[in-house]
Design an enzyme around this catalytic site. Structure first.
Site, short mmCIF file in Angstrom:
data_model
loop_
_atom_site.label_atom_id
_atom_site.label_comp_id
_atom_site.label_asym_id
_atom_site.label_seq_id
_atom_site.Cartn_x
_atom_site.Cartn_y
_atom_site.Cartn_z
N ASP A 84 0.83 -1.20 0.00
CA ASP A 84 0.00 0.00 0.00
C ASP A 84 0.86 1.25 0.00
O ASP A 84 1.93 1.27 -0.63
CB ASP A 84 -0.92 -0.04 1.23
CG ASP A 84 -2.30 0.53 0.93
OD1 ASP A 84 -2.41 1.76 0.80
OD2 ASP A 84 -3.26 -0.25 0.85
N HIS A 124 -3.60 5.92 3.79
CA HIS A 124 -4.38 4.78 3.30
C HIS A 124 -3.87 3.46 3.87
O HIS A 124 -4.63 2.64 4.41
CB HIS A 124 -4.34 4.77 1.78
CG HIS A 124 -5.28 3.81 1.14
ND1 HIS A 124 -4.95 2.50 0.90
CD2 HIS A 124 -6.53 3.97 0.65
CE1 HIS A 124 -5.96 1.89 0.30
NE2 HIS A 124 -6.95 2.76 0.13
N SER A 285 -11.40 -0.91 -0.24
CA SER A 285 -10.06 -0.92 0.35
C SER A 285 -10.09 -1.41 1.78
O SER A 285 -9.14 -2.01 2.26
CB SER A 285 -9.48 0.50 0.36
OG SER A 285 -8.82 0.80 -0.82
#
Length: 411
Positions: A84, A124, A285
């Protein structure tokens, strides 16, 4: 491949879904943000957020003591690779549990971007990691699905989408080499209608190699809200995860198709952010790490399970709306407690369909409809009459006998 350009790997955030809807001219409907102190709408907090005292809805549905079986099944000893934007372990709930798997990130000119696996300028990857393995904290009601697991952070993408298929392939291979037992990929790549894009075969080979090495690969389905395969989720050896809402239904932005294996909560998902605190975000996600955390729990308790068995058991124990998989939520919405508490010693390699509902084999005999008496009613009424008449006769005989006796006693 479109126009000869290597497709860029994209995130599963709600922002991507909204952008797609805008381009398609569809309705622009933003998923509602959760309410409560310290909870912000998707993407509004990137670091140093407040601690949220409330238990998020995605955890309220589970009895956590049963999920972890008194601490016996927390994912301890299982390394979960998060490919990520990096994972910031300065958040107290991630402290001492993040391994630096390195950075493969390069800018548009191909130059290496400074930083390592523990640098997350986007937030994220830190949210993804928190959903998998955030530790308990008295400051918040949020905790990861597998709080005993270890995170291997491989920084491979950023907010500008500098990650590509080549770096994703490299990241998957690196995660396997560094000992990961589960790999979470909350991003995707799409090609033309024939599904062949630059790097397709290399990416397919990478996830198949992970399967052969005993590594479970979990990937999110995408946020464009339409039907169509995304990769690596659509590869056979990858557990493809769509997003569900509070009603166990597919969220409007969740990509769907026959490739979807299961669904998991993906709306108003609370998780850790860089430096400290928690924040809410939406997207597939954050559904994928929910399932990756479950995979870590199962492997922590059953170290000899093959990847195909882990996938099959997660699918088999999901909450189904059909007797078989469908294109919207696959086999159903995952049920972590059921998956952990009912796990057999040797699970199947494939999920089994539920038998279709069948009527009883005895023939159905039609009966007349109406308001008249049934035979049972008539039989009951007759019995009442018989008993009543019998009782009356007995009373008359007894009464008559008494009268006759008294009459005879008179002088």
């Amino acid at each position: 491949m479109r126009g000869g350009r290597v497709p860029v790997v994209r995130y599963r955030t709600a922002a991507a879904a909204m952008a797609a809807l805008t381009l398609l001219g569809g309705p622009l409907t933003v998923p509602a943000a959760a309410e409560g102190p310290g909870i912000s709408a998707a993407g509004e907090c990137g670091k140093n957020a407040q601690n949220v005292q409330a238990v998020p809805w995605s955890l309220q549905r589970m009895v956590l003591d049963e999920l972890w079986q008194g601490g016996a099944t927390t994912g301890a000893g299982v390394v979960v690779a998060v490919i990520d934007t990096g994972v910031d372990d300065q958040n107290p709930q991630l402290a001492s549990k993040v391994l630096d798997g390195g950075s493969l990130l390069k800018d548009k000119e191909g130059k290496r971007v400074e930083g390592g696996g523990k640098d997350d300028l986007v937030g994220h990857g830190t949210k993804v990691a928190g959903i998998i393995a955030a530790s308990h904290s008295e400051q918040t009601g949020f905790v990861g699905i597998a709080p005993g697991a270890t995170i291997l952070s491989i920084r491979q993408n950023d907010a500008e989408g500098n990650g590509d298929v080549h770096s994703l392939v490299e990241a998957v291979n690196s995660a396997v080499q560094q000992g990961a037992k589960v790999i979470n990929i909350s991003q995707d790549v799409r090609g033309a209608a024939d599904t062949r894009f630059v790097g397709y075969e290399e990416l397919k080979a990478a996830v198949e190699n992970a399967e052969n090495k005993g590594v479970v690969v979990v990937a999110s389905s995408g946020n464009e809200g339409k039907k169509g395969d995304t990769y690596p989720a659509a590869f056979r050896t990858v557990l493809a995860v769509g997003a569900s809402d509070r009603n166990n239904e597919r969220t409007y932005f969740s990509q769907y198709g026959d490739f979807v294996d299961v669904a998991a909560p993906g709306v108003d998902m609370l998780s850790t952010v860089p430096r400290g605190g928690q924040c809410v975000d939406n997207g597939t996600s954050f559904a994928a790490p929910y399932v990756a955390g479950l995979a870590a729990l199962l492997l922590g308790a059953h170290k000899d399970w093959k990847p195909s068995q882990v996938r099959a058991w997660i699918e088999q124990t999901a909450q189904r709306t059909d007797h078989k998989a469908n294109e919207y939520i696959g086999w159903g919405v995952v049920d972590p407690v059921k998956a952990v508490t009912t796990a057999p010693a040797t699970p199947p390699d494939k999920p089994v369909e539920d038998p279709p509902v069948q009527l009883a084999s005895a023939p159905i005999v039609p009966r007349p409809l109406g308001l008249g008496e049934t035979q049972a009613d008539r039989d009951g009424r007759t019995a009442t009459y018989v008993l009543g008449i019998g009782a009356l006769l007995v009373a008359l005989l007894i009464g008559g006998g008494i009268v006759l006796r008294d009459h005879r006693r008179r002088p």
